[in-house]
Scaffold this active site. Structure first.
Site, short mmCIF file in Angstrom:
data_model
loop_
_atom_site.label_atom_id
_atom_site.label_comp_id
_atom_site.label_asym_id
_atom_site.label_seq_id
_atom_site.Cartn_x
_atom_site.Cartn_y
_atom_site.Cartn_z
CB THR A 1 22.70 13.06 -0.13
OG1 THR A 1 22.06 14.31 -0.10
CG2 THR A 1 24.13 13.21 0.27
CG LEU B 1 12.10 14.48 -2.32
CD1 LEU B 1 11.52 15.07 -3.57
CD2 LEU B 1 12.01 12.96 -2.36
NE ARG B 2 19.01 19.52 1.67
CZ ARG B 2 19.03 20.76 1.22
NH1 ARG B 2 19.88 21.08 0.29
NH2 ARG B 2 18.22 21.67 1.68
N GLY B 3 17.72 13.61 1.14
CA GLY B 3 18.29 12.33 1.56
C GLY B 3 18.49 11.39 0.39
#
Lengths: 551, 334
Positions: free
Chosen positions: B277, B272-274
């Protein structure tokens, strides 16, 4: 003037220019085998103003970057640091630059970028086209001279004349405007991507003008700068009139101005062409190849038992790793007073222990991708299995690993993950089923992924593709012969881009031109082996591996 | 070259400049990775950024650049705690650096001369509240990489060595640069960078000439050159400061959130970092451009920066992941 003495004169000019403005021109790459001609050149190098120090890529980080001076520290009982060779001003001569590992090259490059008083003469003794000084460094030095092919008598000894240091800032930007334009355009046409090249060329033109006690570079300066800086970096020969299409797009006033004060392009190009090495095209092919894989990805294997020594690390003695005695003493030395050392006994604490580390050439791994489709008759499959078994038996002695991938139907399976186990392999091989389509692209993809994975674990992979026919299943699983072939060749090019060595074994009764093309796409070896039995197969493969693939 | 090349004088390379500005607006974005050809001005841009960044207020002499007197660690042994303004720290992490130097270690000099156990802070402490720049990040030694990953994740540097037991905050923006031809980066490290940029040599001849011209002008007369570009640099700095103030008030509407998720799902980005960010970068861009809410246009601009390094490698796609992101953005956002 003979050809050799012309080359020599250019080399001499390059060195003189460098001596004139080392802060801007940064250095010279000297490509030459050790010999009398290079010695004559190096004698002149020794006459450079400022200190000239020699380094080699085997030097540790502490020698290059500074660190604790052990003998001084011990003698005085106080920490004495030693300045790194690269922190001092002067010229550094890097011997055997073609052996320079990427981490040392990166350090040198960083120091060149940040320390304007440091300049570099790089001695490149590379004999093979794929053995050359690191690109990061060559890119940062203005000149590249090749001394091979110059006769001993043509190489006249010379001394560097003392020129007054150039004063920068006395010219206006206008004076160099057309030098900048000409040299940048020429660099583009010669296929030079980096913008450092035209920058160096402009600085060279300025230095040449300065040698003549002029402030504005003239056409002759620009031409010599192109010969000295741009020609050795050229990656393609410019076509006779490529500017024809571009010019109409440029705004009109600029165009007329460009024509007014620009050197005739062809003159410049002819000048460069005259000094281009004859084997330009051969060197082009290898120019861009990565010299070595970075260690950040863990591709190079760190070992504690054998290989090339690299700086030691703190650690615990666990019975397997080896103690680096000198480094341990070095770590313990500053503490002796504090730890209340009495008499001759050294106080060494566990935290002082330094362990040796080595960089090892990694184990080989052979990744077999075997075609188990219906077209590969069962007998052929049996032979392939036999060959794998035989190779594995030999690999066991040679400490090689083997992995096996079978592709059939619409997918590829890893039948055998990387292993050295003979028993396991035999069992898996026996259960290898046959039949179905030929998903060649799938097989290549799976094999390449496995190879890359094992590479990241520190092994050197080689792909061996055993097949007899044309691909007929595309990557998306569709039965489309044209698309399947396209996918396969695209995968093959991808494999080449990753630098994986590969060999294609054609098991068909008649050699297939398509497979030869596939091998070409992979930059691999093509080996047609009609009617080969297991023994001949494994012999052929072994030979191919030993000749240039596996090493 | 003690003077840095001015940021606003860098020709082209808009993505790289934008990414750096975004991290300056929102340091929580998690850094920038600049990968690309040689001689494209990667290092120049980072050094220029250092000169561009607004000053921070910190306690004088504090090894970790604490903002308030309360935060100054005991081991710093500061006698006076006066706040001063100082430039944002930009710390270079050279290749071949030792672990001691990075994390900090026992102060040998004091141990020897006075027999005291004292902590000498390392590069991580220096970089707190600032930037940590690693050139040739792909060639960094593995054990240093592991160490950095851990600290970048937790924002805290833990030193347990030589009888010392010290922890101090180490929150920094990681800026890495490198040339992919010389080695690839581990996916774990790739993921830690918020934004990634691919830089290429400009192919336009006029742009190339302009680059060389400015370089030459800078080197022959740095003073004049700086005078020419200082106002532009100051303008960017002001916009960054304004954007920082504006950032918390940026509105994010539900449809935009959905766009974010849709983009990441379509691209198949891991984790989920995408999304996070992408959202942060989009908001920072909105703030920089003076908008009040996050729009699709912002996502469109930042998507290649935030997502291109989070994709699974697709061997059949020769265009590279940036092009893939651009294509998907077109499909999803229209």
């Amino acid at each position: 003037m003979t050809a050799g003495s012309q080359v020599w004169a250019r080399a001499q000019l390059a060195l003189e220019l460098f001596a004139l403005d080392p802060a801007r021109l940064r250095g010279v790459t000297v490509k030459a085998r050790a010999g009398p001609v290079r010695d004559v050149f190096l004698e002149a190098v020794a006459g450079l103003p400022g200190p000239v120090r020699k380094v080699h890529s085997g030097m540790g980080f502490d020698a290059l970057l500074g660190g604790l001076d052990l003998s001084q520290t011990l003698a005085s009982g106080q920490v004495r640091l030693r300045a790194g060779l690269l922190d001092q001003p002067g010229t550094v001569v890097l011997a055997m630059a073609e052996r320079c590992p990427p981490d040392i090259a990166a350090i040198l490059a960083a120091k060149l970028d940040t320390n304007p008083d440091l300049s570099l003469i790089m001695l490149d003794e590379g004999a093979d086209p794929d053995e050359q000084a690191p690109q990061t460094l060559r890119d940062r030095l203005a000149f590249h001279v090749e001394l091979d092919g110059i006769g001993r008598l043509e190489a006249k000894p010379f001394r560097l004349a003392a020129h007054p240091v150039p004063r920068h800032g006395s010219r206006s930007a206008k004076d160099v405007a057309h030098a900048i334009r000409d040299l940048t355009i020429l660099a583009q046409r010669l296929g030079i991507d980096t913008l450092r090249a035209p920058t160096f060329a402009v600085e060279t033109a300025k230095a040449l003008a300065h040698m003549d006690r002029r402030t504005v570079p003239n056409d002759a300066d620009i031409q010599s700068a192109a010969e000295l800086v741009l020609a050795p970096r050229a990656t393609r020969l410019p076509e006779p009139e490529p500017a024809e299409e571009e010019q109409p797009e440029a705004p009109a006033p600029q165009q007329t101005q460009a024509q007014d004060d620009r050197l005739p392009d062809d003159m410049l190009i002819d000048a460069v062409r005259a000094v281009l090495p004859l084997d330009l095209l051969d060197t082009l092919a290898t120019g861009g190849t990565p010299q070595a894989k970075g260690s950040g990805a863990g591709q190079k294997k760190r070992s504690n038992r054998r290989g090339r020594p690299i700086p030691s690390q703190p650690g615990r003695l666990d019975g397997q790793s080896r103690l680096d005695l000198i480094a341990t003493l070095r770590a313990a030395a500053p503490w002796q007073k504090l730890r209340g050392r009495t008499g001759a006994r050294l106080c060494v604490y566990p935290s002082d222990i330094r362990l040796k580390r080595f960089e090892e050439k990694s184990d080989r791994i052979l990744v077999f991708a075997v075609d188990a489709s219906g077209s590969a008759a069962l007998a052929r499959l049996g032979e392939a299995k036999g060959a794998v078994e035989l190779l594995l038996a030999r690999a066991y002695a040679a400490r090689d690993h083997v992995a096996l991938i079978a592709f059939r139907g619409d997918k590829a399976d890893v039948l055998l993950p990387p292993t050295r186990s003979l028993v396991q392999t035999k069992r898996r091989l026996a259960s290898l089923p046959g039949g179905g389509g030929t998903p060649l692209a799938h097989g290549l993809k799976t094999a390449a992924e496995l190879a890359l994975h094992s590479q990241s674990q520190g092994m050197s992979p080689t792909l061996a593709i055993l097949t007899d026919g044309r691909a007929n299943i595309a990557l998306d699983g569709s039965r489309n012969r044209a698309k399947a072939g396209e996918d396969a060749s695209q995968m093959a090019r991808w494999i080449r881009a990753r630098g994986l060595p590969a060999i294609v074994l054609d098991l068909g009764t008649r050699p297939q031109p398509a497979l030869a093309g596939l091998a070409r796409d992979m930059a691999g070896t093509y080996l047609p082996l009609p009617r080969a039995d297991a023994h001949r197969l494994s012999d052929a493969l072994e030979q191919a591996l030993d000749h240039g693939l596996g090493a | 070259m003690t003077q840095a090349f001015p940021f606003s004088a860098i020709v082209g390379q808009d993505d790289m400049k934008r990414a750096m500005i975004l991290t300056a607006i929102d340091p929580k974005l998690g850094g920038v990775l600049v990968f690309g050809d040689r001689g494209t001005g990667k290092s120049t841009a980072v050094r220029a950024l250092a000169a561009l960044l607004p000053e921070i207020s910190a306690i004088k002499g504090c090894p970790i650049n604490s903002e308030t007197a309360k935060e100054v660690p005991d081991w710093a042994e500061l006698k006076t705690r006066t706040p001063v303004t100082r430039p944002t720290p930009v710390v270079d992490l050279p290749l071949g650096v030792t672990e001691d130097r990075v994390t900090g270690a026992l102060d040998i000099e004091r141990a020897l001369t006075r027999g005291e156990k004292a902590f000498q802070s390392g590069l991580l402490a220096q970089a707190n509240r600032g930037y940590l720049y690693i050139d040739e990040v792909n060639l960094l030694e593995d054990h240093i990489v592991d160490l950095l990953l851990d600290v970048a994740q937790s924002g805290e540097n833990v030193v347990e060595r030589e009888g010392l037991s010290i922890r101090h905050p180490a929150r920094f923006v990681l800026v890495g640069s490198g040339n992919p031809e010389e080695g690839e980066l581990r996916p774990q490290l790739l993921d830690r960078f918020g934004l990634s940029v691919e830089v290429r040599s400009p192919t336009d001849i006029d742009e190339r000439i302009e680059v060389i011209k400015r370089r030459d002008a800078f080197e022959s007369n740095p003073k004049n050159f700086l005078r020419r570009f200082r106002p532009k640099d100051a303008e960017i700095r002001d916009r960054i400061l304004t954007a920082r103030e504006k950032l918390p008030g940026i509105e994010t509407k539900r449809p935009v959130l959905k766009d974010c998720a849709q983009l990441c799902v379509t691209l198949g980005a891991d984790g989920l970092r995408g999304e996070l960010t992408l959202l942060r970068a989009g908001r920072a861009l909105a703030a920089f451009e003076g908008d009040d809410a996050l729009h699709r246009d912002h996502l469109r601009t930042v998507a290649p920066l935030a997502l291109s390094h989070r994709l699974r490698r697709d061997p059949l796609d020769e265009a590279g992941s940036a092009a893939r992101v651009a294509r998907t953005v077109k499909d999803v956002l229209g």
